[in-house]
Scaffold this motif. Structure first.
Motif, PDB file in Angstrom:
ATOM      1  N   GLY A   7       0.840  -1.192   0.000  1.00  0.00           N
ATOM      2  CA  GLY A   7       0.000   0.000   0.000  1.00  0.00           C
ATOM      3  C   GLY A   7       0.872   1.238   0.000  1.00  0.00           C
ATOM      4  O   GLY A   7       2.098   1.168   0.085  1.00  0.00           O
ATOM      5  N   PHE A   8       0.223   2.386  -0.088  1.00  0.00           N
ATOM      6  CA  PHE A   8       0.947   3.654  -0.093  1.00  0.00           C
ATOM      7  C   PHE A   8       1.380   4.006   1.337  1.00  0.00           C
ATOM      8  O   PHE A   8       1.067   3.291   2.287  1.00  0.00           O
ATOM      9  CB  PHE A   8       0.057   4.758  -0.669  1.00  0.00           C
ATOM     10  N   ASN A   9       2.100   5.112   1.465  1.00  0.00           N
ATOM     11  CA  ASN A   9       2.449   5.597   2.798  1.00  0.00           C
ATOM     12  C   ASN A   9       1.173   5.794   3.609  1.00  0.00           C
ATOM     13  O   ASN A   9       0.212   6.396   3.113  1.00  0.00           O
ATOM     14  CB  ASN A   9       3.180   6.935   2.708  1.00  0.00           C
ATOM     15  N   GLU A  63      -7.011  -1.423  -0.232  1.00  0.00           N
ATOM     16  CA  GLU A  63      -8.047  -1.765  -1.205  1.00  0.00           C
ATOM     17  C   GLU A  63      -7.561  -1.606  -2.642  1.00  0.00           C
ATOM     18  O   GLU A  63      -7.834  -2.443  -3.500  1.00  0.00           O
ATOM     19  CB  GLU A  63      -9.279  -0.888  -0.967  1.00  0.00           C
ATOM     20  N   GLY A  64      -6.809  -0.547  -2.908  1.00  0.00           N
ATOM     21  CA  GLY A  64      -6.378  -0.297  -4.276  1.00  0.00           C
ATOM     22  C   GLY A  64      -5.455  -1.365  -4.843  1.00  0.00           C
ATOM     23  O   GLY A  64      -5.233  -1.416  -6.064  1.00  0.00           O
ATOM     24  N   ASP A  86      -8.668   3.094   7.398  1.00  0.00           N
ATOM     25  CA  ASP A  86      -8.040   4.346   6.977  1.00  0.00           C
ATOM     26  C   ASP A  86      -8.958   5.068   6.002  1.00  0.00           C
ATOM     27  O   ASP A  86      -9.171   4.604   4.877  1.00  0.00           O
ATOM     28  CB  ASP A  86      -6.688   4.048   6.311  1.00  0.00           C
ATOM     29  N   PRO A  87      -9.523   6.218   6.393  1.00  0.00           N
ATOM     30  CA  PRO A  87     -10.408   6.952   5.477  1.00  0.00           C
ATOM     31  C   PRO A  87      -9.723   7.366   4.179  1.00  0.00           C
ATOM     32  O   PRO A  87     -10.402   7.609   3.171  1.00  0.00           O
ATOM     33  CB  PRO A  87     -10.807   8.190   6.299  1.00  0.00           C
ATOM     34  N   ALA A  88      -8.390   7.435   4.192  1.00  0.00           N
ATOM     35  CA  ALA A  88      -7.674   7.832   2.980  1.00  0.00           C
ATOM     36  C   ALA A  88      -7.631   6.708   1.945  1.00  0.00           C
ATOM     37  O   ALA A  88      -7.336   6.955   0.775  1.00  0.00           O
ATOM     38  CB  ALA A  88      -6.251   8.262   3.325  1.00  0.00           C
ATOM     39  N   CYS A  89      -7.901   5.473   2.368  1.00  0.00           N
ATOM     40  CA  CYS A  89      -7.944   4.352   1.419  1.00  0.00           C
ATOM     41  C   CYS A  89      -9.071   3.408   1.846  1.00  0.00           C
ATOM     42  O   CYS A  89      -8.818   2.289   2.305  1.00  0.00           O
ATOM     43  CB  CYS A  89      -6.605   3.625   1.343  1.00  0.00           C
TER      44      CYS A  89
END
Length: 527
Positions: free
Chosen positions: A62-64, A110-111, A134-137
Motif C-alpha cells: 500500500g501507499f504511505n 483496497e487499491g 483508513d479513510p484515505a484508502c
C-alpha cells in the motif's frame, strides 16, 4: 552483560509514557505516540491470534499511511519480520516477493486487493488482511471470505504481551531491491542494522528530539523509512506523513508545519524547485535537508543554496540501511558533488573491481566497499548472491564506482554495470549527466550506452527541457565539449517530456532503453 533491547516497538512504548509533541500528522489527523503504540499493540495481539509468530514474515502492500507504521510496529512487537512491498510492481513481481519471503500474512490496501487476489493461488500466505480503518484508502468493495478486515484485529480485550526483546542480530525487515539485473533480492536488515543507521545519522546530521520531519518519499524504500522517519518517531519528534509526493503539497507542508528535517531524492528536490512560489517560500525552518538515492547535479545544490538551504548529500544502499557516507552542511558548496565522508560507525574502502585489491591513492577510481554494523548480513535465501557481494574480509562490494579526494571525501561516479565502454575508453554516465544537467534549458538528463558498429558502444543522451526549449544534438555536444573529452560526448539525443523513474526516484533504465529503442536516430561522429 545482557544484550540491549533495541526493539522499535519497545522504543515507541517508552515514548508513549512521556508527554511529547504530536508523533504523527497524517491526512488531517494527529496521532500521539500513545495512539500509535496502543493500535500497534492491539494489532500485534490480533495477528498473534491468527498465528503470526516470531520470525514469521508479514508483508505490506500500500501507499504511505499510518497503517504501514502500525503494521511495522506490530511486527516488531511480536518479533516478526516486516516486508514492505513496492506498490508499483506488477503481479508477477509481487508474486515473486511474497513467495520468496514466505510471507505468513499479507496486509493490503483496497487499491491493491485485486492485484494480490490474482496471485493468491501461487503464494504461501495463510492470512490476508484488508485495510478498512483508513479513510484515505477506504475498502469500497465488500471483501470475500478470503479477506479479513483489519478492524477485526483491533480493539481491547485481547491478552496483551510485552514487546519481544530484540537485539543486533534479530532480523527486522526484508526489503527487496529493484531487480534491475534480474529478480529482486531480499535484503536482510537486522534490528542492529536499522538501529546503527540511526546512531550514525544522529552523530553527523543536525537532528534533534523535537524535529518535525516530512515523510513524502515511499516508506517501502529504505531511505523514506530509515533515513529520518523512524528515528524521528522514536526520539520524540513529529512526522508529517504523506501518502505520496506532490511537489506543491510538499512545499506547503515545509512552510505550514515548519519542517526541520527532510529526506528526498534529487528528482524530488528538483520538482520542488520548479514549483510556482518556490523562490518566495519561507524555508528558514528547514535545517537538515538530506539528499541521496541518485547522483545530485551540482546546479541543484547551488539553486537551493541561493534559497538559504544547504542540501546535505549522503550515499548508501538498501544494504547499508541506508547511509554509509554523509557530507555536512558546512561543506555543501566547497565539496559540491561529493557524497561525503564515512559515517562514524561505518568503514569505507575503494577496491580494484577486477582484482579486489584496495586502492589507497587519491583520485583513483574503483569499486566502493562498505563494512560496519549498518551493513546487511546478506540476501534472503540466496547464499550465492551473498557470497558474490562479500569478500573474505567482510567488505560488502556495492557495485558503485567512486574515487576519494586527498581530504578523504568520496565521489560516486556511477554503477559498475552502467559503465559504457566506447572505443576501449570507459565512460561513466553519471559524469556525463552532471554536465548535461547544467546545459541551459535542460531540466533533467539521463545517459545510457547503446550499441555502435564502429565503437562497440556510444553515448545516448535523453533530456527533458524547460518549456519553449528544443535543443539539437549539435548544441548539446558543443556545450558538453567544453567540459568533457570528445569520446564522452553524446552521439545520439532524445528529448522527452519526462524521464521514467521508479518509485524510489531512480531512473528506470529498462524503460529508458525501451524509449531509446523506439527512437531511430543516426549517430554523430564520435571520434
Amino acid at each position: 552483560m545482557a544484550a540491549v533491547d533495541i526493539s522499535p516497538a519497545a522504543a515507541l512504548h517508552r515514548r508513549a509514557k512521556y508527554p511529547t509533541p504530536t508523533a504523527l500528522v497524517y491526512e488531517g489527523q494527529e496521532f500521539s505516540a500513545a495512539d500509535l503504540s496502543r493500535t500497534a499493540v492491539e494489532l500485534a495481539a490480533g495477528l498473534a491470534e491468527r498465528g503470526l509468530r516470531r520470525g514469521d514474515r508479514i508483508a505490506y502492500l500500500g501507499f504511505n499511511s499510518v497503517t504501514f507504521l502500525h503494521a511495522l510496529f506490530a511486527a516488531a512487537h511480536l518479533g516478526a519480520v516486516f516486508v514492505p512491498v513496492n506498490f508499483r510492481l506488477a503481479a508477477d513481481e509481487v508474486r515473486h516477493i511474497l513467495t520468496d519471503s514466505g510471507a505468513h500474512t499479507v496486509v493490503v490496501e483496497e487499491g491493491h486487493r485485486e492485484l494480490v487476489e490474482s496471485v493468491l493461488g501461487g503464494i504461501p500466505a495463510r492470512r490476508h488482511i484488508l485495510i478498512d480503518t483508513d479513510p484515505a484508502c477506504p475498502a469500497d468493495v465488500a471483501p470475500t471470505a478470503t479477506w479479513t478486515p483489519l478492524s477485526e484485529l483491533l480493539g481491547p480485550g485481547r491478552p496483551e504481551r510485552e514487546p519481544v526483546p530484540l537485539h543486533d542480530d534479530d532480523l527486522g525487515a526484508l526489503m527487496y531491491t529493484s531487480g534491475t539485473t534480474g529478480r529482486p533480492k531480499g535484503v536482510m536488515l537486522t534490528h542492529g542494522n536499522l538501529w546503527w543507521n540511526a546512531v550514525n545519522v544522529d552523530s553527523m546530521v543536525d537532528t534533534r528530539s523535537d524535529d518535525v520531519n516530512l515523510a513524502a518519499a515511499p516508506l517501502f524504500h529504505i531511505g523514506g523509512l530509515n533515513a529520518l522517519t523512524l528515528r524521528t518517531l522514536l526520539r520524540g519528534g513529529t512526522v508529517v506523513l504523506r501518502r505520496g509526493f506532490d511537489p506543491a503539497q510538499s512545499l506547503d507542508d515545509l512552510v505550514r508545519h515548519r519542517v526541520s528535517t527532510f529526506f528526498a531524492v534529487p528528482a524530488m528536490y528538483a520538482a520542488l524547485a520548479r514549483t510556482p512560489g518556490f523562490a518566495e517560500t519561507d524555508l528558514s525552518a528547514l535545517r537538515s535537508a538530506v539528499v541521496a538515492g541518485a547522483p545530485v547535479p551540482p546546479q541543484l545544490i547551488h539553486d537551493y543554496a541561493e534559497r538559504g538551504v544547504l542540501l546535505q548529500q549522503a550515499w548508501g544502499l538498501t544494504e547499508t540501511a541506508p547511509f554509509a557516507t554523509y557530507l555536512p552542511a558546512g561543506l555543501t558548496q566547497e565539496k559540491a558533488g561529493s557524497a561525503g565522508a564515512p559515517m562514524p560507525y561505518t568503514e569505507i574502502c575503494i577496491a580494484d573491481p577486477v582484482t579486489g585489491a584496495r586502492i589507497t591513492e587519491a583520485d583513483t577510481r574503483g569499486e566502493i566497499c562498505v563494512r560496519g554494523p549498518n551493513v546487511t548480513p546478506g540476501y534472503w535465501n540466496n547464499p550465492e548472491a551473498t557470497r558474490a557481494a562479500f569478500d573474505d574480509a567482510g567488505w560488502f562490494h556495492t557495485g558503485d564506482i567512486a574515487h576519494r579526494d586527498k581530504d578523504g571525501f568520496y565521489y560516486i561516479v556511477d554503477r559498475l554495470k552502467d559503465m559504457i565502454i566506447s572505443g576501449g575508453e570507459n565512460v561513466y554516465p553519471a559524469e556525463v549527466e552532471r554536465v548535461l544537467a547544467a546545459c541551459p534549458g535542460v531540466l533533467e538528463a539521463a545517459v545510457i550506452g547503446v550499441p555502435d558498429p564502429k565503437w562497440g558502444e556510444t553515448v545516448q543522451a535523453v533530456l527533458t527541457c524547460a518549456p519553449g526549449t528544443s535543443l539539437t544534438l549539435e548544441e548539446v555536444r558543443e556545450f558538453a565539449g567544453r567540459h568533457l573529452a570528445r569520446y564522452k560526448l553524446p552521439t545520439r539525443l532524445l528529448l522527452v517530456a519526462q524521464l521514467p523513474r521508479n518509485a524510489s526516484g531512480k531512473l528506470a533504465k529498462g524503460e529508458l532503453r525501451r524509449l531509446v529503442e523506439a527512437d531511430a536516430e543516426p549517430a554523430a561522429d564520435a571520434v
